[in-house]
Design a protein around this motif. Structure first.
Motif, PDB file in Angstrom:
ATOM      1  N   VAL A   2       0.833  -1.204   0.000  1.00 12.24           N
ATOM      2  CA  VAL A   2       0.000   0.000   0.000  1.00 12.24           C
ATOM      3  C   VAL A   2       0.870   1.258   0.000  1.00 12.24           C
ATOM      4  CG1 VAL A   2      -1.654   1.334   1.358  1.00 12.24           C
ATOM      5  CG2 VAL A   2      -1.966  -1.133   1.088  1.00 12.24           C
ATOM      6  N   SER A   3       1.912   1.259   0.816  1.00 16.69           N
ATOM      7  CA  SER A   3       2.774   2.439   0.906  1.00 16.69           C
ATOM      8  C   SER A   3       3.494   2.706  -0.410  1.00 16.69           C
ATOM      9  CB  SER A   3       3.793   2.244   2.033  1.00 16.69           C
ATOM     10  OG  SER A   3       3.147   2.116   3.284  1.00 16.69           O
ATOM     11  N   ALA A   4       3.979   1.648  -1.050  1.00 13.25           N
ATOM     12  CA  ALA A   4       4.647   1.823  -2.337  1.00 13.25           C
ATOM     13  C   ALA A   4       3.663   2.312  -3.393  1.00 13.25           C
ATOM     14  CB  ALA A   4       5.307   0.517  -2.779  1.00 13.25           C
ATOM     15  N   ALA A   5       2.444   1.755  -3.384  1.00 13.92           N
ATOM     16  CA  ALA A   5       1.424   2.200  -4.342  1.00 13.92           C
ATOM     17  C   ALA A   5       1.065   3.662  -4.111  1.00 13.92           C
ATOM     18  CB  ALA A   5       0.187   1.324  -4.236  1.00 13.92           C
ATOM     19  N   LEU A   6       1.009   4.075  -2.857  1.00 10.95           N
ATOM     20  CA  LEU A   6       0.727   5.474  -2.545  1.00 10.95           C
ATOM     21  C   LEU A   6       1.833   6.369  -3.078  1.00 10.95           C
ATOM     22  CD1 LEU A   6      -1.037   7.569  -1.111  1.00 10.95           C
ATOM     23  CD2 LEU A   6       0.118   6.975   1.035  1.00 10.95           C
ATOM     24  N   ALA A   7       3.080   5.933  -2.938  1.00 18.49           N
ATOM     25  CA  ALA A   7       4.204   6.713  -3.470  1.00 18.49           C
ATOM     26  C   ALA A   7       4.139   6.814  -4.992  1.00 18.49           C
ATOM     27  CB  ALA A   7       5.522   6.082  -3.031  1.00 18.49           C
ATOM     28  N   VAL A   8       3.687   5.745  -5.641  1.00 18.85           N
ATOM     29  CA  VAL A   8       3.546   5.765  -7.106  1.00 18.85           C
ATOM     30  C   VAL A   8       2.447   6.728  -7.522  1.00 18.85           C
ATOM     31  CG1 VAL A   8       2.827   4.393  -9.104  1.00 18.85           C
ATOM     32  CG2 VAL A   8       4.452   3.436  -7.461  1.00 18.85           C
ATOM     33  N   ARG A   9       1.330   6.704  -6.814  1.00 15.94           N
ATOM     34  CA  ARG A   9       0.145   7.446  -7.224  1.00 15.94           C
ATOM     35  C   ARG A   9       0.110   8.881  -6.710  1.00 15.94           C
ATOM     36  NH1 ARG A   9      -3.373   3.514  -9.163  1.00 15.94           N
ATOM     37  NH2 ARG A   9      -5.346   4.531  -8.632  1.00 15.94           N
ATOM     38  N   GLN A  10       0.885   9.159  -5.667  1.00 17.50           N
ATOM     39  CA  GLN A  10       0.894  10.503  -5.084  1.00 17.50           C
ATOM     40  C   GLN A  10       2.332  10.990  -4.843  1.00 17.50           C
ATOM     41  OE1 GLN A  10      -1.909  12.308  -4.408  1.00 17.50           O
ATOM     42  NE2 GLN A  10      -3.304  10.695  -5.070  1.00 17.50           N
ATOM     43  N   PRO A  11       3.179  10.999  -5.854  1.00 21.88           N
ATOM     44  CA  PRO A  11       4.582  11.371  -5.619  1.00 21.88           C
ATOM     45  C   PRO A  11       4.752  12.819  -5.151  1.00 21.88           C
ATOM     46  CG  PRO A  11       4.112  11.261  -7.970  1.00 21.88           C
ATOM     47  CD  PRO A  11       2.915  10.688  -7.268  1.00 21.88           C
ATOM     48  N   HIS A  12       3.792  13.674  -5.473  1.00 24.82           N
ATOM     49  CA  HIS A  12       3.862  15.065  -5.035  1.00 24.82           C
ATOM     50  C   HIS A  12       3.591  15.200  -3.544  1.00 24.82           C
ATOM     51  CE1 HIS A  12      -0.308  14.087  -5.881  1.00 24.82           C
ATOM     52  NE2 HIS A  12      -0.655  15.043  -5.048  1.00 24.82           N
ATOM     53  N   ALA A  13       2.883  14.223  -2.961  1.00 22.74           N
ATOM     54  CA  ALA A  13       2.519  14.295  -1.545  1.00 22.74           C
ATOM     55  C   ALA A  13       3.466  13.499  -0.655  1.00 22.74           C
ATOM     56  CB  ALA A  13       1.093  13.793  -1.340  1.00 22.74           C
TER      57      ALA A  13
END
Length: 381
Positions: free
Chosen positions: A183-194
Motif C-alpha cells: 500500500v505504501s509503495a502504491a501510494l508513493a507511485v500514485r501521489q509522488p507530489h505528496a
C-alpha cells in the motif's frame, strides 16, 4: 467534506464472556505426529495458550492502552477507517503514515509510538520527531469491512491519500511492511507530489522480473530467489487458501477463537527471529493482543479477502521515483537483493540489513526499527 468522528474502543462484557465460553468448548484434534512445528502449531502449545487466553489474559488493559491515544473513524472511499493519531510535542515533526499487514495490526506499533513521537523522552533528539497516523486496513481491526469487490492495494492507497488530506496533511512520509509495504509503495507511485519519502521493511519487488532485468545474477540475487522459492513451498499455503477461497476459511476463523489463534500465532513463530518459539520473543499478552484485533471485530474472513483482491493488482512492477529507504531484517520472508530493489525503486537512498529481526520488525525489535526510520528520514528532513 470528509466525514470524521471521534472513536473509542468499548467491547461489551458479553463479547468477552462469549470468547471465554467458546474457548472452554473447543473441540480439539489429536496431536500432531511430529515433534516440531512442521505440521503446524503444536496441540500442546495452542491448548496452553488458549487456557491462558480464557483464564488470565486481560483485554481491558489493552483496551485502556489503545484508548489513551487519539482515535478517529474517517469515511474514505465509502468505508469508515479506524485511525490512531499521535501528535508529537515537538515543532517541525514529520507526519508519518504507517501501515500494517496480515496477520498483524496496529498493535505491532505500540512500542515504537513513544520513541517516534517524543524522541527526547526516550534519549533521542527532537529533530527526529514524527506525527504518527496509524490506520487499520479495510476489513482489519476496527475499520469497516468492504461489502463489494475492488478493495485491493491501489484502491487502499487512494483511500490513504484521501485520509491524509482529510487529516490536514499535504506532504508526509509513509512506511510499511507486508500489505502495508504494498500500500505504501502504491501510494508513493500514485501521489509522488505528496509523499516526501518511503520506508519499507519488506521491499515490494517482482523478484523474478528483477532477475530477468539484471541478467547476470550475483550470490545475493540467487539467495533471494532461493528464499522466495522455499517460502512458496514451505510457508505459502495460507496465501493459496486466502487468495482463492477466503470465505471458506473465514467461517472457521470467525467462529473458533482457537482456530484463529492457531492460524495467526503460527506465523509469529515461522516469520520471526524467535529462535524456534514465539514466546522467546513475545509475551503471551502481546500475541493475544494482536489476535484480539481479528477476533473482536470478526475480521478473519474480511482480512483474508485482501489476498483474493490480489487480482486487482499488487503494482509490484510500477516504478517508484520518490526517495526510498529499505531495512531488510534477516528473518523477513521476502528479501530481495539491493540490486533487485533498485530495478523498481529508482531513488533508493538507504539500504540496511540489520543483524536481527524478522517480518514484524516494529513488534520484534522496536529499538532497531526506530533507529532505521530515524536513519533514513534524517536524509530527507
Amino acid at each position: 467534506m470528509v466525514e470524521m468522528s471521534r472513536y473509542r474502543i468499548e467491547i461489551p462484557d458479553s463479547d468477552l464472556d462469549d470468547l471465554r465460553g467458546r474457548l472452554a468448548r473447543t473441540r480439539w484434534p489429536e496431536r500432531e505426529t511430529v515433534a516440531d512445528w512442521s505440521q503446524g502449531i503444536p496441540l500442546d502449545y495452542l491448548r496452553e495458550l488458549c487456557t491462558y487466553w480464557a483464564d488470565s489474559y486481560d483485554w481491558r488493559a489493552t483496551e485502556r492502552r489503545l484508548n489513551a491515544f487519539d482515535q478517529v473513524k474517517v469515511a474514505v472511499g465509502g468505508l469508515g477507517i479506524h485511525v490512531v493519531q499521535v501528535t508529537s510535542p515537538h515543532p517541525g515533526a514529520l507526519p508519518l503514515l504507517m501501515t500494517h499487514g496480515w496477520p498483524g495490526s496496529i498493535v505491532e506499533f505500540l512500542q515504537v509510538i513513544g520513541p517516534l513521537t517524543d524522541p527526547v523522552a526516550h534519549g533521542g533528539s527532537a529533530t527526529d520527531a514524527f506525527h504518527l497516523v496509524l490506520p487499520s486496513l479495510p476489513g482489519y481491526g476496527f475499520s469497516d469491512k468492504p461489502a463489494a469487490v475492488g478493495w485491493g492495494v491501489t484502491r487502499i492507497a487512494d483511500a490513504w491519500a484521501e485520509l491524509m488530506a482529510a487529516l490536514g496533511y499535504e506532504r508526509y512520509a509513509v512506511q510499511g511492511g507486508d500489505w502495508g509495504a504494498g500500500v505504501s509503495a502504491a501510494l508513493a507511485v500514485r501521489q509522488p507530489h505528496a509523499v516526501l519519502g518511503l520506508h519499507l521493511n519488506m521491499p515490494v519487488v517482482d523478484m523474478q522480473a528483477a532477475a530477468a532485468e539484471l541478467g547476470e545474477l550475483d550470490d545475493r540475487d540467487r539467495a533471494a530467489l532461493a528464499a522466495l522459492g522455499l517460502f512458496g513451498k514451505e510457508e505459502g499455503g495460507y496465501v493459496t487458501q486466502q487468495s482463492t477461497r477466503p470465505q471458506t476459511v473465514g467461517y472457521g476463523l470467525v467462529d473458533s477463537p482457537a482456530g484463529l489463534a492457531g492460524w495467526i500465532v503460527e506465523k509469529f513463530r515461522g516469520w520471526t527471529d524467535c529462535d524456534g518459539h514465539p514466546e522467546k520473543l513475545f509475551t503471551r499478552d502481546q500475541l493475544l493482543d494482536n489476535v484480539m484485533m481479528y477476533w473482536l471485530p470478526a475480521a478473519g474472513a474480511s482480512a483474508a479477502r485482501l489476498y483474493w483482491e490480489r487480482s486487482t493488482g499488487l503494482g509490484a512492477a510500477d516504478p517508484v521515483v520518490v526517495p526510498t529507504g529499505c531495512s531488510v531484517f534477516p528473518k523477513e520472508q521476502f528479501r530481495p537483493s539491493r540490486r533487485m530493489a533498485q530495478t523498481r525503486f529508482r531513488d533508493l537512498r538507504y539500504w540496511n540489513e540489520p543483524d536481527r529481526g524478522g517480518h514484524f520488525a516494529a513488534f520484534e525489535q522496536p529499538n532497531l526499527f526506530v533507529d532505521e526510520l530515524r536513519a533514513f528520514f534524517r536524509l530527507l528532513r
